[in-house]
Design an enzyme around this catalytic site. Structure first.
Site, PDB file in Angstrom:
ATOM      1  CB  CYS A 128      -3.298   3.888  -5.479  1.00  0.00           C
ATOM      2  SG  CYS A 128      -4.579   3.017  -4.535  1.00  0.00           S
TER       3      CYS A 128
ATOM      4  CB  CYS B 160      -0.857  -0.032   1.265  1.00  0.00           C
ATOM      5  SG  CYS B 160      -1.878   1.429   1.506  1.00  0.00           S
TER       6      CYS B 160
HETATM    7  N1  DGL Z   1      -4.041   0.624  -2.027  1.00  0.00           N
HETATM    8  C1  DGL Z   1      -3.571   1.727  -1.300  1.00  0.00           C
HETATM    9  C2  DGL Z   1      -2.389   2.434  -1.933  1.00  0.00           C
HETATM   10  O1  DGL Z   1      -1.608   1.787  -2.609  1.00  0.00           O
HETATM   11  C3  DGL Z   1      -4.528   2.631  -0.577  1.00  0.00           C
HETATM   12  C4  DGL Z   1      -5.885   2.864  -1.107  1.00  0.00           C
HETATM   13  C5  DGL Z   1      -6.732   3.494  -0.038  1.00  0.00           C
HETATM   14  O2  DGL Z   1      -7.098   2.783   0.890  1.00  0.00           O
HETATM   15  O3  DGL Z   1      -6.979   4.721  -0.120  1.00  0.00           O
HETATM   16  O4  DGL Z   1      -2.184   3.608  -1.743  1.00  0.00           O
END
Ligand code: DGL
Length: 285
Positions: A198, A76
């Site tokens: 993301c 993430c």
């Molecule tokens: N998947 C996450 C990222 O790579 C976060 C998405 C979220 O929960 O806002 O930033």
């Protein structure tokens, strides 16, 4: 269980990190994985840094205590930006891999030197991202777009009762955000490379390709992160020399939120059966 057979922990605010898990499974076929989706608290991108840090510590402690992980991949970008420094300080002996938007790899691909970056508001607003951007800004023009609502719509797109509305929202958001970044294409004034900053956005790659046409390159981080994890484990002599066998599932997915949503996403994107998914409501707090 010998140390080699312990699983690798992987976590994300929700289902986005499954795109990283996919790359990890391909790169490290002998390894076992436990994936934690903090769906009950998604999206992270629109929450405070202190909240994300606290969730990251709770999850790391849980994966260490309950699943005896030998390494942790923070799949993430938002949690990495908010918490990786503290996490390293708290667990100095644990091999840790974080993610950041692939600005440097994008530089090697772009011919027009105009690069788009889509990421969450949390990532874009972080000091870590500001430092990363400052380190490459003299080499190309970066058009950075915070994409509020997009990760959540992608989360909802796997829930049967919300899928249709979520799909329409995704189409609208992608249209709005790409328009706001400028013109895409191979001409010198156009953006020819788009960084998916993301992990959720990897699951709308097809929609983006349709929208932006064949000349735009999309850059994500799953594969380089999997290779980096491989290198770290090898250096620490923690690789499992044999494929997992017997009753142990090679992959287990754990959610703090809706079990059916995670099962649907795991089935749709990784071809995993529903029984590999479990809910841990106790981790909600
Ligand atoms: N998947 C996450 C990222 O790579 C976060 C998405 C979220 O929960 O806002 O930033």
């Amino acid at each position: 269980m010998t140390s080699d057979q312990r699983p690798i922990g992987v976590f994300d605010s929700g289902i986005g990190g499954l795109s990283v898990l996919q790359a990890l499974q391909t790169e490290l076929p002998n390894e076992r994985f436990v994936y934690l989706a903090d769906n009950a608290h998604a999206p992270y991108g629109e929450k405070s840094e202190s909240f994300i840090r606290q969730r990251t510590h709770t999850i790391a402690d849980y994966l260490l205590a309950q699943h005896h992980i030998k390494a942790l991949v923070v799949a993430c970008n938002t949690a990495t930006a908010a918490a990786i420094h503290e996490l390293r300080a708290r667990h100095p002996a644990l091999p840790l891999v974080g993610l950041e938007p692939a600005l440097k790899p994008a530089l090697t691909l772009s011919r027009t030197r105009r690069i788009g970056v889509m990421a969450t508001r949390g990532t874009v607003a972080s000091d870590k991202f500001a430092r990363l951007l400052a380190s490459v800004q003299s080499e190309a023009h970066f058009e950075v777009q915070a994409c509020n609502g997009l990760a959540l719509a992608i989360e909802h797109s796997t829930l049967p009762d919300r899928a249709v509305t979520a799909q329409a929202q995704i189409a609208q958001l992608l249209h709005n955000y790409t328009q706001a970044m400028g013109r895409f294409g191979a001409e010198s004034s156009e953006i020819d490379t788009l960084v998916l900053g993301c992990t959720h956005y990897v699951f709308v790659e097809k929609d983006l390709r349709q929208l932006l046409g064949p000349h735009v390159q999309l850059v994500s981080t799953g594969e380089p992160v999997a290779r980096q994890t491989h290198r770290l484990l090898a250096a620490a002599q923690l690789l499992n020399p044999q494929a997992p066998h017997g009753a142990a599932q090679p992959v287990r997915l754990v959610t703090t939120g809706d079990l059916q949503g995670l099962q649907a996403a795991a089935q749709r994107w990784l071809g995993l059966p529903p029984e590999v998914c479990v809910a841990v409501p106790a981790l909600l707090r």
